[in-house]
Design a protein around this motif. Sequence first.
Motif, PDB file in Angstrom:
ATOM      1  N   MET A   1      95.213  12.305 -45.994  1.00 40.76           N
ATOM      2  CA  MET A   1      95.260  13.474 -45.139  1.00 40.76           C
ATOM      3  C   MET A   1      94.346  13.238 -43.935  1.00 40.76           C
ATOM      4  O   MET A   1      93.188  12.915 -44.086  1.00 40.76           O
ATOM      5  N   LYS A   2      94.921  13.396 -42.771  1.00 39.77           N
ATOM      6  CA  LYS A   2      94.165  13.234 -41.537  1.00 39.77           C
ATOM      7  C   LYS A   2      93.404  14.526 -41.233  1.00 39.77           C
ATOM      8  O   LYS A   2      93.976  15.604 -41.255  1.00 39.77           O
ATOM      9  N   LEU A   3      92.089  14.394 -40.967  1.00 45.67           N
ATOM     10  CA  LEU A   3      91.255  15.557 -40.666  1.00 45.67           C
ATOM     11  C   LEU A   3      91.039  15.729 -39.167  1.00 45.67           C
ATOM     12  O   LEU A   3      90.952  16.847 -38.675  1.00 45.67           O
ATOM     13  N   THR A   4      90.900  14.612 -38.456  1.00 45.59           N
ATOM     14  CA  THR A   4      90.733  14.606 -36.992  1.00 45.59           C
ATOM     15  C   THR A   4      91.481  13.386 -36.473  1.00 45.59           C
ATOM     16  O   THR A   4      92.099  12.653 -37.247  1.00 45.59           O
ATOM     17  N   ASN A   5      91.385  13.121 -35.185  1.00 43.88           N
ATOM     18  CA  ASN A   5      92.050  11.942 -34.621  1.00 43.88           C
ATOM     19  C   ASN A   5      91.619  10.648 -35.294  1.00 43.88           C
ATOM     20  O   ASN A   5      92.418   9.721 -35.410  1.00 43.88           O
ATOM     21  N   ASN A   6      90.359  10.560 -35.703  1.00 44.98           N
ATOM     22  CA  ASN A   6      89.836   9.300 -36.221  1.00 44.98           C
ATOM     23  C   ASN A   6      89.327   9.345 -37.652  1.00 44.98           C
ATOM     24  O   ASN A   6      88.868   8.327 -38.160  1.00 44.98           O
TER      25      ASN A   6
END
Length: 130
Positions: A1-6
Amino acid sequence: MKLTNNFSKSEFDCKSGEEMPLEVLENVKLLAIQLQKIREYVGKPIIINSAYRSKAHNKAIGGVKTSQHILGKAADITIDTFTPDEVVSIIENMLTNEMLGGFYIGGLGSYNTFTHIDIRDKKARWNFKK
């Protein structure tokens, strides 16, 4: 799961493999936003050495009972080419110049090989160099 761009959730997961509770995930999301702002400011990747810790894992590695890691509010980080003291200075500069967009960095600690950052609700600073 992506939380922010990086940053992805997996970077914040407990090293023991124990599941992250949902209330902890909410804190981790806020912490990831802060780390993203720092990453964009320095223009370099941030390596997360340790973030969420279950109570059992925290105890096993000798962490304090009141650790912000248990709540998902803390990360131990490194940034390539910067010393832990330089990372602290960068973050303090961002706080002084209100570059974190209303978020609050409560805890900031410098160690020999990493910097601790957390989003507790009060200011705490320390230097644990040996």
